[in-house]
Design a protein around this motif. Sequence first.
Motif, PDB file in Angstrom:
ATOM      1  N   ARG A 195      81.164  23.253 102.837  1.00  0.00           N
ATOM      2  CA  ARG A 195      81.726  23.538 104.157  1.00  0.00           C
ATOM      3  C   ARG A 195      80.731  23.187 105.262  1.00  0.00           C
ATOM      4  O   ARG A 195      80.994  23.429 106.439  1.00  0.00           O
ATOM      5  N   GLU A 196      79.606  22.623 104.888  1.00  0.00           N
ATOM      6  CA  GLU A 196      78.630  22.167 105.879  1.00  0.00           C
ATOM      7  C   GLU A 196      79.040  20.769 106.342  1.00  0.00           C
ATOM      8  O   GLU A 196      79.103  19.834 105.533  1.00  0.00           O
ATOM      9  N   VAL A 197      79.313  20.633 107.623  1.00  0.00           N
ATOM     10  CA  VAL A 197      79.859  19.380 108.137  1.00  0.00           C
ATOM     11  C   VAL A 197      78.923  18.206 107.870  1.00  0.00           C
ATOM     12  O   VAL A 197      79.377  17.126 107.464  1.00  0.00           O
ATOM     13  N   ASP A 198      77.625  18.384 108.082  1.00  0.00           N
ATOM     14  CA  ASP A 198      76.692  17.281 107.848  1.00  0.00           C
ATOM     15  C   ASP A 198      76.710  16.825 106.390  1.00  0.00           C
ATOM     16  O   ASP A 198      76.625  15.618 106.102  1.00  0.00           O
ATOM     17  N   ARG A 199      76.809  17.774 105.472  1.00  0.00           N
ATOM     18  CA  ARG A 199      76.833  17.418 104.046  1.00  0.00           C
ATOM     19  C   ARG A 199      78.137  16.696 103.684  1.00  0.00           C
ATOM     20  O   ARG A 199      78.128  15.714 102.938  1.00  0.00           O
ATOM     21  N   ILE A 200      79.243  17.177 104.239  1.00  0.00           N
ATOM     22  CA  ILE A 200      80.529  16.516 104.003  1.00  0.00           C
ATOM     23  C   ILE A 200      80.494  15.082 104.523  1.00  0.00           C
ATOM     24  O   ILE A 200      80.935  14.142 103.853  1.00  0.00           O
ATOM     25  N   GLN A 201      79.963  14.908 105.723  1.00  0.00           N
ATOM     26  CA  GLN A 201      79.855  13.567 106.300  1.00  0.00           C
ATOM     27  C   GLN A 201      78.925  12.678 105.481  1.00  0.00           C
ATOM     28  O   GLN A 201      79.172  11.472 105.348  1.00  0.00           O
ATOM     29  N   TRP A 202      77.870  13.276 104.926  1.00  0.00           N
ATOM     30  CA  TRP A 202      76.924  12.521 104.098  1.00  0.00           C
ATOM     31  C   TRP A 202      77.630  11.978 102.856  1.00  0.00           C
ATOM     32  O   TRP A 202      77.468  10.803 102.496  1.00  0.00           O
ATOM     33  N   PHE A 203      78.437  12.816 102.207  1.00  0.00           N
ATOM     34  CA  PHE A 203      79.192  12.360 101.034  1.00  0.00           C
ATOM     35  C   PHE A 203      80.187  11.263 101.420  1.00  0.00           C
ATOM     36  O   PHE A 203      80.320  10.260 100.717  1.00  0.00           O
TER      37      PHE A 203
END
Length: 286
Positions: free
Chosen positions: A212-220
Amino acid sequence: MKKRMAVSLFAVMLISALLLAGFSSTKNENKKARHEQKNTEQPIAVQGAMDIEISALLKEMKNYKEEQIGNYSFYIGKIDKIPVVVSRTEIGMVNAAASTTLLIEKYHPKVIINQGTAGGHDPNIHVFDTVIGTEVMNIGSMRSEHLDDGEGMKPETWKSMETTMRENGEKVEYKSFKSDPKLIKAALSVADKYSHGKVVEGKVGSADFWNREVDRIQWFHENAGTSVEEMEAAAVAQVAKAFNIPYLSIRTVSNSEVSGDKIEDLETAGQYGAEYAVEIVKAIEK
């Protein structure tokens, strides 16, 4: 005396020939019956991890038989006269792998459709849109470089690891697993029957991790090309590959941290996805 012996010998030979002919005929008939039984009864398997992801399928089947193996439930029946086994895998990669192995060994499905809900990674994919997973990837299989004590963690530097399988005695590495092209075509052929959002092709990422961390989602999304994430598809795809069973991934978005949607609705997304899976089952048999 010699005449009686000759008659007796002839009788024995005749009886033996008849017995062998009968045995051979029975053997061939049994073989043919097993072949016909396999062809006529080999079901389409449809999986969902939770009750909300299979309830619409069970409703469509109406009459079905429930069987339980260990902690895993299987529902045997028909959809529009098509033999189907619905599998509730339970949540997570281990459950998905174990349930799929039992499914294959017990019911011998001709194809496996793994469907259910997912979280969005692509900002252009919204809640209730459905992704046909042309490929699935284990995004929980990662490697980090060495950092000394006190240097902290740097998830942005983690690298995805390939999945290793043994095929014909040789190790083969997969970055992802592809859905069967014919099953993708069948799913696309009934996309117009899905009226709750878009149907798009994309990449499904799987892991025992709810991001649910936006930066991590965007990284994937940027580094692995994922459209959505969930917790079962890659494990199912790997087992299906090991047993050479055609596989299809379908995921309906229930929530997204990156699309601007302010709704999270697992139950409705689960129902919509299963209803679409019903149409895919019918399309496969056309």
